[in-house]
Enzyme design. Sequence first.
Site, mmCIF file in Angstrom:
data_model
loop_
_atom_site.group_PDB
_atom_site.id
_atom_site.type_symbol
_atom_site.label_atom_id
_atom_site.label_comp_id
_atom_site.label_asym_id
_atom_site.label_seq_id
_atom_site.Cartn_x
_atom_site.Cartn_y
_atom_site.Cartn_z
ATOM 1 N N GLU A 188 -22.172 -27.025 -11.522
ATOM 2 C CA GLU A 188 -21.492 -26.466 -10.347
ATOM 3 C C GLU A 188 -21.813 -27.285 -9.104
ATOM 4 O O GLU A 188 -20.978 -27.406 -8.209
ATOM 5 C CB GLU A 188 -21.887 -24.984 -10.177
ATOM 6 C CG GLU A 188 -21.269 -24.145 -11.295
ATOM 7 C CD GLU A 188 -22.061 -22.913 -11.689
ATOM 8 O OE1 GLU A 188 -22.968 -22.494 -10.945
ATOM 9 O OE2 GLU A 188 -21.756 -22.352 -12.770
ATOM 10 N N GLY A 205 -20.523 -19.743 -18.280
ATOM 11 C CA GLY A 205 -19.838 -18.581 -17.716
ATOM 12 C C GLY A 205 -18.531 -18.222 -18.402
ATOM 13 O O GLY A 205 -17.763 -17.410 -17.885
ATOM 14 N N SER A 209 -23.418 -19.587 -21.747
ATOM 15 C CA SER A 209 -23.110 -18.309 -22.395
ATOM 16 C C SER A 209 -24.164 -17.872 -23.412
ATOM 17 O O SER A 209 -23.815 -17.310 -24.455
ATOM 18 C CB SER A 209 -21.709 -18.359 -23.020
ATOM 19 O OG SER A 209 -20.733 -18.554 -22.016
HETATM 20 C C1 PEP Z 1 -25.898 -21.576 -16.012
HETATM 21 O O1 PEP Z 1 -25.696 -21.050 -14.932
HETATM 22 O O2 PEP Z 1 -26.609 -22.578 -16.053
HETATM 23 C C2 PEP Z 1 -25.309 -20.991 -17.214
HETATM 24 C C3 PEP Z 1 -25.560 -21.549 -18.350
HETATM 25 O O3 PEP Z 1 -24.525 -19.878 -17.040
HETATM 26 P P1 PEP Z 1 -24.074 -18.829 -18.178
HETATM 27 O O4 PEP Z 1 -25.301 -18.483 -18.972
HETATM 28 O O5 PEP Z 1 -23.533 -17.655 -17.414
HETATM 29 O O6 PEP Z 1 -23.054 -19.507 -19.028
#
Ligand code: PEP
Length: 257
Positions: A98, A174, A214
């Site tokens: 991100e 996510g 996830s």
């Molecule tokens: C993250 O924010 O690094 C991540 C892996 O998010 P999520 O577990 O929600 O996929």
Amino acid sequence: MRKKFVAGNWKMNPNYPEALELLKYLNINVPKDHSNVDILICPPFIYLSEAKNIFTRPDIYLGAQNASAYTNGAYTGEISSTMLKSLGIDYAIIGHSERRQYFGESEEVLAKKIKLCLQENITPIFCVGETLEQRNANEQFEIVKKQISGALYDLSIEQIKKIIIAYEPVWAIGTGVNATPQQAQEMHTFIRNMIMNKYDDVVSQNMIILYGGSVKKDNAYELFSMPDIDGGLIGGASLKGEEFVSIIATAMNIVNK
Ligand code: PEP
């Protein structure tokens, strides 16, 4: 023998009262007998100091989600690794997808952030991973190679020993669609081999390589059981106290087997 490592990345969540509640929940409910699993919570910067006060337990580490590429001075809105260290913070997530995607962080900037963290004795958790488009074009290994070589290959052997790598395929973050344990294991082996070829076998075998994307209590076991997956960087599921504690318990269970 590498320890398992479970890290929670809260991202830009939650609000202040909810953060206090979650921190208090974790302080009470994270199992105390996790000697073979390191536990890290990375809340937003503004809650770090409160988290320090709430965690009466030195066995839960605190980390930042970012650190500046600058040391101090006229950089409005930035938080430096020096400031983090002065608060007693030991880890920082660097190069999350991100940050790369929305804030344009290049390998060059990330390399600077990593060096500044290391100077302050903060362990960088360096994130790498390909987009869905890149995986569909079978470019995932090339992409991860570029990310690792671009940001880490200038490090000395003493410095690389202090790095944690998190493989986080962007398409799994996510989305509720995790990489299969086989896909993740394949990439983790690739990363370990890269480190072996550039540095040496001991460094490579000791390096903690996390999977992120996830991870939930229902898939943590199969992912963390893979030989080169040393735990997880967990986003969404780390915001739910019970679920996060259950993921920690899963990691403990694998180690204790
Ligand atoms: C993250 O924010 O690094 C991540 C892996 O998010 P999520 O577990 O929600 O996929």
